[in-house]
Enzyme design. Sequence first.
Site, PDB file in Angstrom:
ATOM      1  N   CYS A  11     -14.241  -8.041  13.970  1.00  0.00           N
ATOM      2  CA  CYS A  11     -14.141  -9.210  13.636  1.00  0.00           C
ATOM      3  C   CYS A  11     -14.764  -9.910  12.514  1.00  0.00           C
ATOM      4  CB  CYS A  11     -14.390 -10.183  14.975  1.00  0.00           C
ATOM      5  SG  CYS A  11     -13.228  -9.979  16.352  1.00  0.00           S
ATOM      6  N   VAL A  12     -15.758  -9.280  12.017  1.00  0.00           N
ATOM      7  CA  VAL A  12     -16.433  -9.740  10.975  1.00  0.00           C
ATOM      8  C   VAL A  12     -16.470  -8.732   9.789  1.00  0.00           C
ATOM      9  CG1 VAL A  12     -17.982 -11.366  12.054  1.00  0.00           C
ATOM     10  CG2 VAL A  12     -18.644  -8.767  12.023  1.00  0.00           C
TER      11      VAL A  12
END
Lengths: 103, 166
Positions: A102-103
């Site tokens: 997600c990052v």
Amino acid sequence: MAQKIIAGITVDVNEEGYFTNPAQWTRELAKEVAKEEGIQLTDTHYAVLEFLRERFAKGENLTIRSVGNSGIIDIKGFYGLFPGAPMKKAAKVAGIPKPASCV
Amino acid sequence: MANEEFPLKKVCIICAKGTIEDVYAALVMSNGAVMEGIETKMFFTFFGLDAITKKTMNSLHTGVVGNPAMRMPGGLPFPTLLGIIPGVETGVSAMMRSQMDKLDIPPVKEFLEMIEAGGGEVYACKLAMDMFKLKKEDLWEGVKEVLTVGQFYEKCGGLQTQIIFT
């Protein structure tokens, strides 16, 4: 499992076109996949691709931040190399699965 | 399918709170959008301004009092009374930040720089700035502009756009 013929070579891919067997990847194939994405590969592109493949092989998370800290290119440059969605596009061209980070 | 026919093109993400979890929710969603090639605009207001104020941005805290989801390491509930002891909130917050670092989640300033590098835009709320007596020079250099609500809405126009309030 789906298969796709790239530059005359049959490779295993998923429904989104990501390689399911990273061992089938070659620099030549990368060039063709990149073309489909509208990208002309340079040496810097290849350095990023090799970096991502190494990280993937070690089981590490593929994050934009890690590319920025790789010493190859900064984050802005990474967005420039693979415009739009850099992590996804780079993974596709690098012959590794779609990043699940997600990052 | 509607999803394929009308993919999300722009997100406008509003952050009005200054705790670690509120700010990171906004940052993760914004950075995630930028990574997907979605046009991204962030608007920081009220206590959310702490996240883009130079003095406070890298030392945000999480609430340890009145937070029923707070757990001790190991999973036992975190007693609210413990939270009132001076230094506990600071310690817990530092622990949270170090946990995030291990997952490659960057500190606030670096996260904002990542969003900016990908073309995301960061704005501050004029009304809240006036209220907290903040000036543009108190803010992180990457803040594009100080806007009124109306000006922000002008930037939020267009089809396939969502406004998200974290």
